[in-house]
Design a protein around this motif. Structure first.
Motif, PDB file in Angstrom:
ATOM      1  N   VAL A 315       6.150   0.169   5.023  1.00 56.07           N
ATOM      2  CA  VAL A 315       7.336  -0.654   4.805  1.00 56.07           C
ATOM      3  C   VAL A 315       7.428  -1.749   5.862  1.00 56.07           C
ATOM      4  O   VAL A 315       7.716  -2.919   5.561  1.00 56.07           O
ATOM      5  CB  VAL A 315       8.603   0.224   4.810  1.00 56.07           C
ATOM      6  CG1 VAL A 315       9.866  -0.634   4.896  1.00 56.07           C
ATOM      7  CG2 VAL A 315       8.638   1.101   3.563  1.00 56.07           C
ATOM      8  N   GLU A 316       7.162  -1.378   7.124  1.00 59.88           N
ATOM      9  CA  GLU A 316       7.216  -2.367   8.195  1.00 59.88           C
ATOM     10  C   GLU A 316       6.175  -3.462   7.979  1.00 59.88           C
ATOM     11  O   GLU A 316       6.463  -4.647   8.175  1.00 59.88           O
ATOM     12  CB  GLU A 316       6.988  -1.651   9.537  1.00 59.88           C
ATOM     13  CG  GLU A 316       7.256  -2.495  10.767  1.00 59.88           C
ATOM     14  CD  GLU A 316       6.099  -3.405  11.131  1.00 59.88           C
ATOM     15  OE1 GLU A 316       6.350  -4.477  11.702  1.00 59.88           O
ATOM     16  OE2 GLU A 316       4.936  -3.047  10.820  1.00 59.88           O
ATOM     17  N   HIS A 402      10.123  18.250  -4.068  1.00 61.29           N
ATOM     18  CA  HIS A 402      10.798  17.023  -3.676  1.00 61.29           C
ATOM     19  C   HIS A 402       9.753  16.054  -3.143  1.00 61.29           C
ATOM     20  O   HIS A 402       9.174  16.280  -2.076  1.00 61.29           O
ATOM     21  CB  HIS A 402      11.847  17.333  -2.600  1.00 61.29           C
ATOM     22  CG  HIS A 402      12.768  16.198  -2.301  1.00 61.29           C
ATOM     23  ND1 HIS A 402      13.759  16.254  -1.354  1.00 61.29           N
ATOM     24  CD2 HIS A 402      12.850  14.948  -2.829  1.00 61.29           C
ATOM     25  CE1 HIS A 402      14.404  15.103  -1.302  1.00 61.29           C
ATOM     26  NE2 HIS A 402      13.866  14.289  -2.183  1.00 61.29           N
ATOM     27  N   PHE A 403       9.488  14.986  -3.905  1.00 57.57           N
ATOM     28  CA  PHE A 403       8.567  13.928  -3.492  1.00 57.57           C
ATOM     29  C   PHE A 403       9.400  12.718  -3.090  1.00 57.57           C
ATOM     30  O   PHE A 403      10.221  12.238  -3.876  1.00 57.57           O
ATOM     31  CB  PHE A 403       7.637  13.519  -4.636  1.00 57.57           C
ATOM     32  CG  PHE A 403       6.728  14.613  -5.138  1.00 57.57           C
ATOM     33  CD1 PHE A 403       5.413  14.702  -4.696  1.00 57.57           C
ATOM     34  CD2 PHE A 403       7.166  15.535  -6.075  1.00 57.57           C
ATOM     35  CE1 PHE A 403       4.559  15.690  -5.168  1.00 57.57           C
ATOM     36  CE2 PHE A 403       6.327  16.530  -6.551  1.00 57.57           C
ATOM     37  CZ  PHE A 403       5.014  16.608  -6.098  1.00 57.57           C
ATOM     38  N   TYR A 404       9.190  12.195  -1.890  1.00 58.04           N
ATOM     39  CA  TYR A 404       9.951  11.005  -1.510  1.00 58.04           C
ATOM     40  C   TYR A 404       9.222  10.240  -0.417  1.00 58.04           C
ATOM     41  O   TYR A 404       8.350  10.782   0.268  1.00 58.04           O
ATOM     42  CB  TYR A 404      11.365  11.378  -1.055  1.00 58.04           C
ATOM     43  CG  TYR A 404      11.453  12.300   0.138  1.00 58.04           C
ATOM     44  CD1 TYR A 404      11.693  11.808   1.424  1.00 58.04           C
ATOM     45  CD2 TYR A 404      11.323  13.673  -0.010  1.00 58.04           C
ATOM     46  CE1 TYR A 404      11.788  12.646   2.516  1.00 58.04           C
ATOM     47  CE2 TYR A 404      11.427  14.526   1.076  1.00 58.04           C
ATOM     48  CZ  TYR A 404      11.656  14.018   2.334  1.00 58.04           C
ATOM     49  OH  TYR A 404      11.749  14.856   3.420  1.00 58.04           O
ATOM     50  N   ASP A 405       9.580   8.953  -0.294  1.00 51.99           N
ATOM     51  CA  ASP A 405       8.939   8.045   0.665  1.00 51.99           C
ATOM     52  C   ASP A 405       7.430   8.061   0.485  1.00 51.99           C
ATOM     53  O   ASP A 405       6.661   8.438   1.384  1.00 51.99           O
ATOM     54  CB  ASP A 405       9.327   8.415   2.102  1.00 51.99           C
ATOM     55  CG  ASP A 405      10.797   8.145   2.398  1.00 51.99           C
ATOM     56  OD1 ASP A 405      11.451   7.507   1.547  1.00 51.99           O
ATOM     57  OD2 ASP A 405      11.286   8.561   3.466  1.00 51.99           O
ATOM     58  N   VAL A 406       7.017   7.640  -0.711  1.00 51.41           N
ATOM     59  CA  VAL A 406       5.605   7.600  -1.106  1.00 51.41           C
ATOM     60  C   VAL A 406       5.243   6.151  -1.396  1.00 51.41           C
ATOM     61  O   VAL A 406       5.847   5.514  -2.268  1.00 51.41           O
ATOM     62  CB  VAL A 406       5.350   8.480  -2.343  1.00 51.41           C
ATOM     63  CG1 VAL A 406       3.881   8.443  -2.731  1.00 51.41           C
ATOM     64  CG2 VAL A 406       5.799   9.913  -2.092  1.00 51.41           C
ATOM     65  N   LEU A 407       4.261   5.617  -0.713  1.00 54.33           N
ATOM     66  CA  LEU A 407       3.942   4.198  -0.840  1.00 54.33           C
ATOM     67  C   LEU A 407       3.339   3.834  -2.190  1.00 54.33           C
ATOM     68  O   LEU A 407       3.526   2.728  -2.680  1.00 54.33           O
ATOM     69  CB  LEU A 407       2.979   3.779   0.271  1.00 54.33           C
ATOM     70  CG  LEU A 407       3.572   3.693   1.675  1.00 54.33           C
ATOM     71  CD1 LEU A 407       2.487   3.378   2.688  1.00 54.33           C
ATOM     72  CD2 LEU A 407       4.682   2.643   1.746  1.00 54.33           C
ATOM     73  N   ASP A 408       2.602   4.751  -2.788  1.00 51.03           N
ATOM     74  CA  ASP A 408       1.939   4.423  -4.054  1.00 51.03           C
ATOM     75  C   ASP A 408       2.432   5.368  -5.149  1.00 51.03           C
ATOM     76  O   ASP A 408       3.515   5.188  -5.666  1.00 51.03           O
ATOM     77  CB  ASP A 408       0.421   4.484  -3.869  1.00 51.03           C
ATOM     78  CG  ASP A 408      -0.330   3.695  -4.941  1.00 51.03           C
ATOM     79  OD1 ASP A 408       0.325   3.048  -5.777  1.00 51.03           O
ATOM     80  OD2 ASP A 408      -1.566   3.721  -4.939  1.00 51.03           O
ATOM     81  N   ASN A 409       1.656   6.375  -5.482  1.00 53.59           N
ATOM     82  CA  ASN A 409       2.011   7.269  -6.585  1.00 53.59           C
ATOM     83  C   ASN A 409       2.471   8.632  -6.073  1.00 53.59           C
ATOM     84  O   ASN A 409       1.778   9.266  -5.276  1.00 53.59           O
ATOM     85  CB  ASN A 409       0.801   7.479  -7.500  1.00 53.59           C
ATOM     86  CG  ASN A 409       0.328   6.181  -8.124  1.00 53.59           C
ATOM     87  OD1 ASN A 409       0.958   5.640  -9.017  1.00 53.59           O
ATOM     88  ND2 ASN A 409      -0.788   5.677  -7.626  1.00 53.59           N
ATOM     89  N   TRP A 460      17.144  -0.895  -1.598  1.00 53.43           N
ATOM     90  CA  TRP A 460      16.396  -1.668  -0.600  1.00 53.43           C
ATOM     91  C   TRP A 460      14.895  -1.582  -0.842  1.00 53.43           C
ATOM     92  O   TRP A 460      14.179  -2.576  -0.649  1.00 53.43           O
ATOM     93  CB  TRP A 460      16.735  -1.205   0.809  1.00 53.43           C
ATOM     94  CG  TRP A 460      16.203   0.157   1.171  1.00 53.43           C
ATOM     95  CD1 TRP A 460      16.855   1.347   1.082  1.00 53.43           C
ATOM     96  CD2 TRP A 460      14.894   0.452   1.671  1.00 53.43           C
ATOM     97  NE1 TRP A 460      16.035   2.376   1.483  1.00 53.43           N
ATOM     98  CE2 TRP A 460      14.831   1.859   1.853  1.00 53.43           C
ATOM     99  CE3 TRP A 460      13.762  -0.312   1.973  1.00 53.43           C
ATOM    100  CZ2 TRP A 460      13.687   2.503   2.330  1.00 53.43           C
ATOM    101  CZ3 TRP A 460      12.620   0.326   2.444  1.00 53.43           C
ATOM    102  CH2 TRP A 460      12.590   1.708   2.620  1.00 53.43           C
ATOM    103  N   PHE A 461      14.436  -0.421  -1.280  1.00 54.24           N
ATOM    104  CA  PHE A 461      13.005  -0.266  -1.532  1.00 54.24           C
ATOM    105  C   PHE A 461      12.612  -1.018  -2.804  1.00 54.24           C
ATOM    106  O   PHE A 461      11.552  -1.654  -2.855  1.00 54.24           O
ATOM    107  CB  PHE A 461      12.636   1.213  -1.648  1.00 54.24           C
ATOM    108  CG  PHE A 461      11.147   1.457  -1.780  1.00 54.24           C
ATOM    109  CD1 PHE A 461      10.297   1.172  -0.722  1.00 54.24           C
ATOM    110  CD2 PHE A 461      10.619   1.944  -2.947  1.00 54.24           C
ATOM    111  CE1 PHE A 461       8.922   1.397  -0.840  1.00 54.24           C
ATOM    112  CE2 PHE A 461       9.256   2.172  -3.075  1.00 54.24           C
ATOM    113  CZ  PHE A 461       8.395   1.896  -2.018  1.00 54.24           C
TER     114      PHE A 461
END
Length: 469
Positions: A315-316, A402-409, A460-461
């Motif tokens: 994200v940064e 619980h899947f979260y904060d995943v950049l792709d899939n 925001w994402f």
């Protein structure tokens, strides 16, 4: 009295000849044990987990005291369906009972990092093998592909190997120079995770991804690194014949070369564990480097797997976007000598038949369950002159995760997954929550059932992603 003695004598004889089952045993392990006559009793515990698993039998239990265990445990004993072998932490909890593949001298600060360039905060230590993962104060460092890229924090994009197309990388990373036998690290100014001087941080330098060793006399590097038998490639390996019937519970696994737990066996349960710097949480395996069979009936439940701070770093980097590349975090989708292809990574890897992922957290990563996790990889064998599929995902259950904060899939069902059911899960902040792509032709992913899940994305994402497309 005479009758009692006779009965005891008969019972002892029957036990000696294996006609009467001996009671299950409980063994204790304590890394701080100083006993010179350790027998695994509570008074004289073993010092290593390996000592205990070498002597267990069906129905036995191994209780491991809190502490730090510098081991790559290899278990070759089996339980039975009604009498499994249980290996558990006495006090389960994150970072309480750690099995680590980290270099002990570096982790315990017996080795000093040498400053190579103070203007760049560039340090190194002499090192004689490849590195799969490094954590500093628990934060995963990015693997750069050259010293120049580490010096500039520039990463070459995707799978391009010409090093001509680069993008801004992450502000902390490492590079292993195999010619000079030096391991370099660099932590940028203003790091949120530690000091710029690695000597002031807790540095966990992990085992190698693979060692370029021949398998069955054949130099098949790709097959070898996927077979899970490289030194320090796992923290805990279950390599029994057929059904292991083993339960592993309550541990934290740290910086293996590949997987926290490697299963070259059926019927393994991993419960209530934490995975730190583990490219894969659980990886299935084969008896033979070219065998089509993959471990069956493997369960991961109530576990926590992450590659923190991969998502935050991505994200940064995305916020420093130029128009050249739409998603900067794809610099993590790369493959080079000893450095991961994150497309093959995830909470589970080389999934076989009837695996279960239940009530677990998967986060701060590029992919949660990628195509390479299920069965997306073909390996060409020069010995046999044919392609071999690594993975045989059939009957996978994904329940209550619980899947979260995943950049792709978050979850990919390709390339050839089948009979997969995903339900009662929550997926948030992923570029793609689920993916179904017949990437390399038939057989296509089939009989995939996704129901009763919650998919969501923070505003925001969503804005960050769509403003750069």
């Amino acid at each position: 009295m005479k009758r009692i003695l006779i009965v005891l004598s008969i019972m002892m004889s029957l036990c000696l000849f294996g006609l009467v089952e001996v009671n299950a045993q409980t063994y204790y392990v304590d890394a701080s044990s100083k006993s010179s006559s350790a027998d695994g009793s509570v008074e004289n515990p073993f010092r290593t987990i390996q000592d205990a698993v070498d002597i267990v039998k069906a129905g036995d239990e191994v209780i491991v005291m809190p502490g730090l265990y510098y081991e790559s445990v290899t278990m070759k004993k089996s339980g039975t369906a009604d009498k499994p072998i249980i290996i558990r932490a006495a006090d389960p909890g994150e970072n309480k009972t750690i099995i680590t593949c980290a270099n002990k001298d570096i982790r315990e600060k017996n080795v000093k990092w040498i400053c190579a360039d103070p203007s760049l905060n560039l340090y190194y230590v002499p090192y004689d093998r490849n590195v799969g993962s490094i954590l500093y104060n628990g934060a995963k460092m990015f693997a750069y592909k050259s010293l120049e890229e580490l010096k500039t924090f520039r990463a070459w994009f995707g799978k391009q190997k010409d090093h001509t197309s680069t993008m801004d990388g992450f502000f902390h990373g490492y590079y292993y120079d195999k010619e000079a036998k030096r391991l370099y690290v660099r932590i940028g100014d203003g790091s949120k995770y530690g000091d710029t001087d690695p000597n002031k941080n807790l540095m966990a330098v992990g085992g190698p991804y693979y060692d370029n060793v021949k398998v069955n006399g054949v130099a098949e590097t790709t097959v070898y690194r996927r077979s899970g038998i490289s030194t320090d490639s796992y923290c805990f390996g279950v390599v029994t014949e057929n059904s292991a019937n083993v339960i592993i519970s309550g541990f934290t696994f740290e910086v293996p070369g590949w997987a926290g737990v490697f299963c070259r066996a059926n019927d393994v349960t991993v419960d209530n564990c934490w995975f730190k710097g583990c490219f894969s949480g659980i990886a299935g395996g084969r008896y033979n480097a070219y065998d089509q069979w993959i471990s069956e009936n493997v369960t991961m439940q109530s576990c926590d797997w992450n590659l923190w701070p991969t998502f935050d770093d991505g994200v940064e980097a995305q916020k420093r976007l130029t128009s050249a590349y739409p998603w900067r975090w794809w610099c993590t989708k790369t493959l080079d000598w000893g450095v991961f292809d994150y497309e093959a990574g995830g909470v589970l890897t080389q999934v076989g038949k009837n695996w279960t992922l239940k009530d677990s957290k998967v986060y701060q990563c590029l992919d949660g369950l990628s195509s390479g996790c299920l069965d997306g990889y073909y390996v060409y064998s020069s010995k046999y002159g044919t392609n071999y599929i690594l993975g045989n995902a059939d009957g996978l259950i994904i329940d209550g995760c619980h899947f979260y904060d995943v950049l792709d899939n978050a979850v990919e069902f390709e390339n050839h997954g089948k009979n997969i059911e995903m339900f009662d899960c929550e997926v948030g902040n992923a570029l793609e929550h689920i993916s179904w792509q017949p990437l390399d032709g038939e057989p296509w992913p089939t009989n995939i059932l996704v129901h009763n899940n919650v998919f969501k994305t923070d505003q925001w994402f969503m804005d960050l992603v769509y403003e750069t497309i």
